[in-house]
Scaffold this active site. Structure first.
Site, mmCIF file in Angstrom:
data_model
loop_
_atom_site.group_PDB
_atom_site.id
_atom_site.type_symbol
_atom_site.label_atom_id
_atom_site.label_comp_id
_atom_site.label_asym_id
_atom_site.label_seq_id
_atom_site.Cartn_x
_atom_site.Cartn_y
_atom_site.Cartn_z
ATOM 1 N N THR B 72 -0.267 9.639 3.943
ATOM 2 C CA THR B 72 -1.338 8.871 4.582
ATOM 3 C C THR B 72 -2.663 9.618 4.538
ATOM 4 O O THR B 72 -3.698 9.060 4.170
ATOM 5 C CB THR B 72 -0.950 8.547 6.035
ATOM 6 O OG1 THR B 72 0.188 7.682 6.017
ATOM 7 C CG2 THR B 72 -2.088 7.844 6.766
ATOM 8 N N ASN B 151 6.608 0.318 -2.341
ATOM 9 C CA ASN B 151 7.618 0.838 -1.427
ATOM 10 C C ASN B 151 8.579 -0.224 -0.919
ATOM 11 O O ASN B 151 9.643 0.094 -0.425
ATOM 12 C CB ASN B 151 6.929 1.522 -0.243
ATOM 13 C CG ASN B 151 5.889 0.638 0.414
ATOM 14 O OD1 ASN B 151 5.029 0.069 -0.253
ATOM 15 N ND2 ASN B 151 5.974 0.493 1.716
ATOM 16 N N GLN B 181 5.957 6.931 -3.612
ATOM 17 C CA GLN B 181 7.307 6.475 -3.961
ATOM 18 C C GLN B 181 7.688 6.778 -5.401
ATOM 19 O O GLN B 181 8.864 6.698 -5.759
ATOM 20 C CB GLN B 181 7.443 4.958 -3.716
ATOM 21 C CG GLN B 181 7.355 4.537 -2.257
ATOM 22 C CD GLN B 181 8.562 4.966 -1.435
ATOM 23 O OE1 GLN B 181 9.592 5.371 -1.973
ATOM 24 N NE2 GLN B 181 8.434 4.898 -0.116
ATOM 25 N N HIS B 203 8.164 14.411 2.477
ATOM 26 C CA HIS B 203 9.454 14.003 3.034
ATOM 27 C C HIS B 203 10.137 12.883 2.260
ATOM 28 O O HIS B 203 11.253 12.505 2.590
ATOM 29 C CB HIS B 203 9.305 13.627 4.516
ATOM 30 C CG HIS B 203 8.605 12.350 4.773
ATOM 31 N ND1 HIS B 203 9.267 11.237 5.233
ATOM 32 C CD2 HIS B 203 7.325 11.992 4.640
ATOM 33 C CE1 HIS B 203 8.392 10.247 5.383
ATOM 34 N NE2 HIS B 203 7.214 10.686 5.031
ATOM 35 N N CYS B 327 7.868 1.391 7.467
ATOM 36 C CA CYS B 327 6.610 1.611 8.163
ATOM 37 C C CYS B 327 6.212 0.391 8.966
ATOM 38 O O CYS B 327 5.398 0.473 9.859
ATOM 39 C CB CYS B 327 5.507 1.935 7.171
ATOM 40 S SG CYS B 327 5.781 3.523 6.403
#
Lengths: 393, 385
Positions: B72, B151, B181, B203, B327
Site C-alpha cells: 500500500t 488480486n 500479486q 507478506h 481486503c
C-alpha cells in the site's frame, strides 16, 4: 488541582429504611469493583451516610471519574481536596486559593456550607461558613454571595483533616447492581438489546446474557461483536455470564418443517425457551429483551404476544415505548452504538421471509410447532448442552 | 482439525528461514543503519544484501530500490510522489477499474488534489482494454498505473503491450506496476517492460508483514510523501525496518529458487481444482483459467449461496478462503472487480477466491473439492425468500 478523595452521593438508597445498609454495602462493593483494575490505591468506605473513596499513590483523575460515573446508585461524585489542619488562618488561605484555582471566572455567586464531625474544633459550623465566606469575598472583588440559589456551594467538612469540595459530577443514577436480583438478557448484535440490558441493570439488576449464533450462516466476527458488546454493558452492569448457543440445527429444522412466513416467530419462541432454561438454572428472576412495539414484524403486539406465550418468567422490555432514535441516543451514551452497527449478519435475519406474518395467531403458531415434535426436543437439549459459556468480567 | 490454507493472496505463512532471520536481526543485529558505529554498519549490511537480491531479480540497479511499509505504501509513494513531482507536465492520470484499493483510493485522493483520472474498463476476462488505453492518452497524461496480476480473479495484465503503447505515445509518461500479486510468480524485469516504478510486498511471498519495496527508475522525478530523517535518499524517511527488509530479501530469494517448477505445480493443481469444482452444478470460474492467468488464484462463483456462508462452512472444515478479496472484508459489499468483468448478478455476492502457494498439495485440493461437493448442495437447500 489534586483531589485526594471522592465523596459519593447516592439518592434513592436513602429512603430504603431498615434495608439501607444492604444498599450501601452493595454500593461500596460496586465502587470497589469499578476501581479494581485502576492504577492507584483506593480505600472505599462508608461513614455517616456517605461513601468516600480515599486515593493514595498516583492515579489518573479522568480514569477514576469515568469509572465512578458508570456505577449505578451514585447520583453525584464530588472531588474533594483534603487539607491538613494548620489553624483557621491557614485554612482561609487554602480555601481562597482553592476557589481561585477552581473558578477562573469569578463572576459567580456562592455560599459556604460547613459541618464538623470534630466537635473540638475552635469554631462552630456557622462561624466557619461566615468567616470563610468573608475571606473569599475579600479576595475576589467580583464574587457575590447568594445563600438561596448559589452557582457554587463550597462545602467544608472538619474531620481529622478538613475536606473541601464544591463541584458535583453527575452520577449514573439508579440502584446499585445486585440489590434487585438478576435477569437474563437476550443479547443480539444489534443496537437495542445492549441498551435494554443497561436499562434494567440500572435498576440494580445483575445481568446474564444469551446469544444465538448460527454457523456457518453467522461468523466468528459476529460472535466477537457480541462479546465486545457484553463487555461494554459489563462496565455498568458488572460481570456478565454470556451463554453462546449454536442455533443452526434448530433453525434449519424449523425451515424444513414450518411455513416460511412464520419462521421468525417460531425461531424467537425457541430463543425465549432456551434463554428461560438458562435463566431458571442460574436463578434469574426474569428475561430482558430489546423489543419495542412495532419496530419490526416480530415486534408487533401480536408477535410480542406470540413470543411471550412460551415464557413463564416475566419478560422485561425496557425499550417498549422507545423510538429508534431514542434507543440510539442511549446506545451512543453507553458506547455500544459503534460496535452494534458493524455489519455482520445475525441469525435473526439469515432466513427471514420476504413477507413474514405480522399478526400471528398464537393457535396457528402452536399448530405449526407441532410439526417439529419429532426432533425438536433432542435438538433443544443439544443446543442447551453444547452452549458455550463466556464469563465477561 | 486439519488446516488447509487457500488464502495465500491475502497473506502467506513466512518461510521458516525468514522467521529465523527476522528474529536474529531483531534480537542480535539490531543496530540502526544510520548509526555511525559498528552495530549500525551491521544493520546497513542487511539492507544492502536485500537490495542486491532484488536488484538481481529485477535486473535493475540497487540504488533504484526503496523500502516501504508494504504494498500500500509503495503504491501511495509511486502515485502521489510521481504525480506531484510531475505536475508541471500535466494533470492526467490513467489506471484500470480493477486495481487494488491501494491504487483506486489513492487515485481518488489525487482527484481531490486536482488531478484528472481515467479508469480503464476491462474485458470479461479481467484484462485492461488496450484500445481504451490508447484513446485515454492525451497531452496532459503524466502517469499510468496498471497491476500485474489482479488480486481477485487472477487475470494477468498485458503490461509490456500497455507500457509499449504509453511510451510510443510519449516516452515521458511514467508507467507504474502494482506487482504485489505477480511478484514471486513471474519474473519481472521492469527495464525490459519499460516500467518506471514497480510495487511489491513482503507478506505475499512468505516474507514478513509491514514491509514492501518500490522500484523507482533513476530517471523518475518523485517527491517524498513522508518526512523525517531523510533516510533512503530522502525518498522515504524513517528508520529502515531492517528485520523486515532482511526478511523480504530472503523471502524473495527463496521464492525464486526453482520458480518454474513451483509455478508448474501450482498450475497443475489449479487445473485439477477447476476440473473438479466445475462438476458442481451452477458454478462459474471468473476470469481466464488457461496459462494466461495467474497460477495461484481461482475465483469461483457458486450460484445461490452467499459467499460469506460458504466461507464459514468451509472454515468449519478447516479450509480457509476469501470471499472476493480479503481486503474487502472490512467493507462487505459486492466486488468492483466482478462487476468490472461483467459477472452476472447471481455471482456478485456468491463468489469465493481460492489462492494457493508453493506449499499447497494435491491432497489438500482433493479434500477441498470433496468438502465443496458435500456442503454446496446442502447450503443451497436453505435460502432466503
Amino acid at each position: 488541582m489534586i483531589f485526594h478523595t471522592f465523596l459519593l452521593k447516592y439518592g434513592e438508597i436513602g429512603i430504603k429504611g431498615k434495608n439501607r445498609y444492604l444498599f450501601e454495602d452493595a454500593l461500596v462493593r460496586q465502587v470497589r469493583f469499578a476501581l479494581r483494575e485502576t492504577d492507584g490505591e483506593f480505600n472505599v468506605y462508608k461513614k455517616q451516610a456517605r461513601i468516600y473513596v480515599d486515593c493514595a499513590g498516583e492515579y489518573d483523575y479522568e480514569d477514576v471519574t469515568e469509572k465512578l460515573k458508570k456505577v449505578f446508585g451514585l447520583v453525584g461524585i464530588c472531588p474533594v481536596v483534603r487539607l491538613e489542619d494548620k489553624g483557621f488562618d491557614e485554612l482561609k488561605k487554602e480555601v481562597v486559593s482553592y476557589m481561585d484555582e477552581m473558578y477562573e471566572d469569578k463572576k459567580i455567586t456562592f455560599k459556604v456550607e460547613s459541618r464538623r464531625s470534630r466537635k473540638t474544633y475552635p469554631k462552630n459550623s456557622m462561624e466557619i461558613s461566615r468567616d470563610l465566606g468573608e475571606a473569599i469575598l475579600e479576595a475576589f472583588p467580583e464574587i457575590r454571595v447568594d445563600v438561596h440559589h448559589p452557582d457554587v456551594t463550597v462545602n467544608i467538612e472538619v474531620r481529622g483533616e478538613v475536606y473541601v469540595y464544591s463541584h458535583i459530577i453527575p452520577g449514573a443514577g439508579g440502584m446499585p447492581v445486585g440489590t434487585n436480583g438478576k435477569a437474563m438478557l437476550l443479547l443480539s448484535g444489534g443496537i437495542d438489546s445492549p441498551v435494554a440490558g443497561y436499562m434494567v441493570s440500572k435498576r440494580g439488576v445483575g445481568i446474564e446474557a444469551t446469544y444465538f449464533h448460527a454457523p456457518p450462516y453467522t461468523s466468528e466476527r459476529a460472535k466477537q461483536k457480541v462479546v465486545d458488546l457484553a463487555e461494554k454493558v459489563a462496565k455498568y452492569a458488572g460481570p456478565i455470564r454470556l451463554h453462546v448457543v449454536n442455533f443452526t440445527d434448530i433453525q434449519l429444522y424449523i425451515y424444513d418443517q414450518c411455513p416460511h412466513d412464520e419462521l421468525t416467530i417460531i425461531m424467537r419462541r425457541y430463543m425465549m425457551r432456551i434463554a428461560e432454561r438458562f435463566a431458571k438454572k442460574d436463578g434469574c428472576l426474569g428475561l430482558i429483551t430489546g423489543e419495542s412495539i412495532g419496530q419490526v414484524a416480530s415486534q408487533t403486539m401480536q408477535s410480542l404476544a406470540a413470543t411471550n406465550d412460551v415464557c413463564t418468567l416475566p419478560v422485561y422490555r425496557p425499550l417498549i415505548g422507545f423510538d429508534k432514535q431514542e434507543i440510539v441516543d442511549v446506545a451512543e451514551k453507553i458506547d455500544t452504538y459503534e460496535t452494534s452497527i458493524q455489519p455482520f449478519e445475525d441469525c435473526c435475519t439469515i432466513f427471514v421471509a420476504k413477507h413474514p406474518v405480522t399478526k400471528p395467531n398464537i393457535d396457528v403458531i402452536r399448530r405449526s410447532e407441532e410439526r417439529l415434535s419429532e426432533k425438536i426436543d433432542a435438538l433443544f437439549e443439544e443446543a442447551v448442552r453444547t452452549a458455550e459459556i463466556i464469563e465477561i468480567k | 482439525m486439519r488446516e488447509i490454507y487457500l488464502d495465500n493472496s491475502a497473506t502467506t505463512c513466512a518461510y521458516e528461514c525468514v522467521g529465523d532471520l527476522v528474529r536474529k536481526v531483531m534480537c542480535e543485529d539490531y543496530g540502526n543503519p544510520s548509526s555511525m558505529h559498528r552495530k549500525g554498519v551491521e544493520g546497513e549490511r542487511y539492507i544492502k544484501e536485500a537490495k542486491e537480491i532484488l536488484a538481481k531479480l529485477w535486473k535493475v540497479q540497487e540504488k533504484e530500490i526503496f523500502f516501504t511499509s508494504g504494498g500500500t505504501e509503495s503504491d501511495n509513494l509511486a502515485l502521489i510522489g510521481a504525480a506531484r513531482a510531475n505536475r508541471r507536465a500535466g494533470n492526467h492520470l490513467i489506471t484500470s477499474a480493477i486495481e487494488h484499493p491501494a491504487i483506486i483510493n489513492t487515485m481518488r485522493y489525487l482527484e481531490e488534489e486536482g488531478f484528472r483520472v481515467t479508469f480503464l474498463p476491462v474485458d470479461r476476462y479481467g484484462r485492461i482494454r488496450l484500445d481504451a488505453l490508447k484513446n485515454a492518452l492525451c497531452k496532459d497524461t503524466i502517469l499510468v498505473s496498471v497491476m500485474y496480476v489482479n488480486n481477485e480473479v487472477g487475470s494477468v495484465q498485458p503490461i509490456q503491450e500497455a507500457a509499449g503503447i504509453v511510451k510510443a505515445y510519449n516516452k515521458n509518461i511514467l508507467f507504474h506496476v502494482d506487482a504485489v500479486q505477480g511478484f514471486g510468480k513471474y519474473r519481472i524485469y521492469p527495464k525490459r517492460l519499460k516500467v518506471d516504478m514497480c510495487s511489491v510486498s513482503g507478506h505475499k511471498i512468505h516474507g514478513p508483514k509491514g514491509i514492501g519495496a518500490l522500484y523507482i527508475d533513476s530517471n523518475v522525478k518523485i517527491k517524498p510523501i513522508v518526512f523525517g530523517g531523510e533516510q533512503q535518499k530522502n525518498i522515504r524517511s524513517g528508520t529502515e525496518n531492517v528485520p523486515g527488509i532482511a526478511g523480504l530479501g530472503l523471502a524473495a530469494k527463496t521464492i525464486y529458487e526453482n520458480l518454474d517448477e513451483k509455478v508448474a505445480a501450482m498450475r497443475t493443481l489449479k487445473e485439477h481444482f477447476i476440473e473438479g469444482v466445475t462438476q458442481i452444478e451452477n458454478t462459474k470460474i471468473h476470469g481466464m483459467y488457461d496459462e494466461t492467468s495467474a497460477p495461484h488464484i481461482i475465483s469461483v462463483g457458486f450460484a445461490g449461496i452467499r459467499s460469506e456462508v460458504l466461507l464459514h462452512a468451509l472454515e468449519e472444515k478447516g479450509i480457509y478462503v476469501s470471499s472476493g478479496s480479503a481486503c474487502s472484508s472490512n467493507h462487505p459489499q459486492v466486488s468492483g472487480v466482478l462487476k468490472g468483468i461483467g459477472a452476472s448478478q447471481e455471482y456478485l455476492d456468491a463468489t469465493l477466491r481460492f489462492s494457493m502457494s508453493e506449499f499447497t498439495t494435491r491432497e489438500e485440493i482433493d479434500y477441498t473439492l470433496e468438502t465443496l461437493k458435500e456442503i454446496v448442495p446442502m447450503l443451497r437447500r436453505y435460502t432466503r425468500h
